[in-house]
Design an enzyme around this catalytic site. Sequence first.
Site, PDB file in Angstrom:
ATOM      1  N   SER A  75       0.840  -1.205  -0.001  1.00 48.98           N
ATOM      2  CA  SER A  75      -0.036  -0.171  -0.110  1.00 48.98           C
ATOM      3  C   SER A  75       1.008   1.135   0.047  1.00 48.98           C
ATOM      4  CB  SER A  75      -1.022  -0.119   1.290  1.00 48.98           C
ATOM      5  OG  SER A  75      -1.964   1.119   1.171  1.00 48.98           O
ATOM      6  N   ASP A 113      -9.432  -6.815  -3.394  1.00 50.51           N
ATOM      7  CA  ASP A 113      -8.713  -5.801  -3.125  1.00 50.51           C
ATOM      8  C   ASP A 113      -9.212  -4.602  -3.225  1.00 50.51           C
ATOM      9  OD1 ASP A 113      -6.416  -4.019  -2.400  1.00 50.51           O
ATOM     10  OD2 ASP A 113      -4.919  -5.579  -3.040  1.00 50.51           O
ATOM     11  N   HIS A 131      -6.915  -6.419   0.475  1.00 50.20           N
ATOM     12  CA  HIS A 131      -5.880  -5.461   0.502  1.00 50.20           C
ATOM     13  C   HIS A 131      -4.702  -6.090   1.318  1.00 50.20           C
ATOM     14  CE1 HIS A 131      -3.843  -1.779  -0.116  1.00 50.20           C
ATOM     15  NE2 HIS A 131      -3.788  -1.432   1.063  1.00 50.20           N
TER      16      HIS A 131
END
Length: 297
Positions: A109, A248, A275
Amino acid sequence: MSEIKETYVDYLGYKTYCKIVTPDNPDPAKKPLLVLHGGPGDCHNYLLTYAKLADRANRQVVFYDQIGCGKSAIPHQEDDFYTYDLWADEFYTVREALGLDDIHLFGNSWGGMLGMYCMMKDDAGVNSFVINSSPVRIQTWLDEANRLLKYMPQDMQEALAEAERTGNYETPEAKEAADEYYKRHVVGFYEKDYPQFVTDSFAGVGECYMVMQGASEFVVTGKMKDWDIREGVKSIKVPCMALSGTDDEGTPYTIKEGVDLIPGCEWALIQGAPHIANATHPDECLAAVEGFICKFD
């Protein structure tokens, strides 16, 4: 069993916490893997499943809490303290202090965003880079997040819309809706069922999250609202692999935008993964990461 060493690196008058996981019989041909967590401000804990590569692949794995969160928490700072370069310079400082001059890189991320930013500046000593569910353009991320919201029950959509309007995300309705979104697209569990390593990570989130991101996953009010490195990533020379899940919040459309721009970028798409894919699909994630980076030892 691997040896775990905890240490601190001096940075800007503060201390950056580092965790070094070393296998009993490290393979000298295997380069260390340095792991960058998300947020900014989510702490390293939720990515600790990747420490298993120490035993499974005889490879050293290194984590650290970026300045402003977890065990690298600092006193309150003015907003202008937090910048992309703050964490980029910390990345190079940690590497120099720990002797990590010949490594593989992993970023989840925000960690992948930070990694891309660093690889556009100075990629010396990085042999490969796994970009785990990271956008090259924040508006694409937001557009897709709001598209995903449309698949949720209408009352939950309305609760989150009201929270966005008022800024109050603490109503029972908004919290229930956010929990549902996190279950579907972020963690893969409802909050009451979070694995302990995920709970530990969320408990250590620093003020930098609000400064950089904002109040929710669906609108960016912080400094990252203008994030767009589509041109910059075209210059990345390190071998890259995108890693993401079909469920995700970093949707396949979001990730493809980066895959198409980063020269030679591969892509491992894990079926059914959210995610934080390593929490729900640890074996698939470990296999994908080791399968890629071992080609560049």
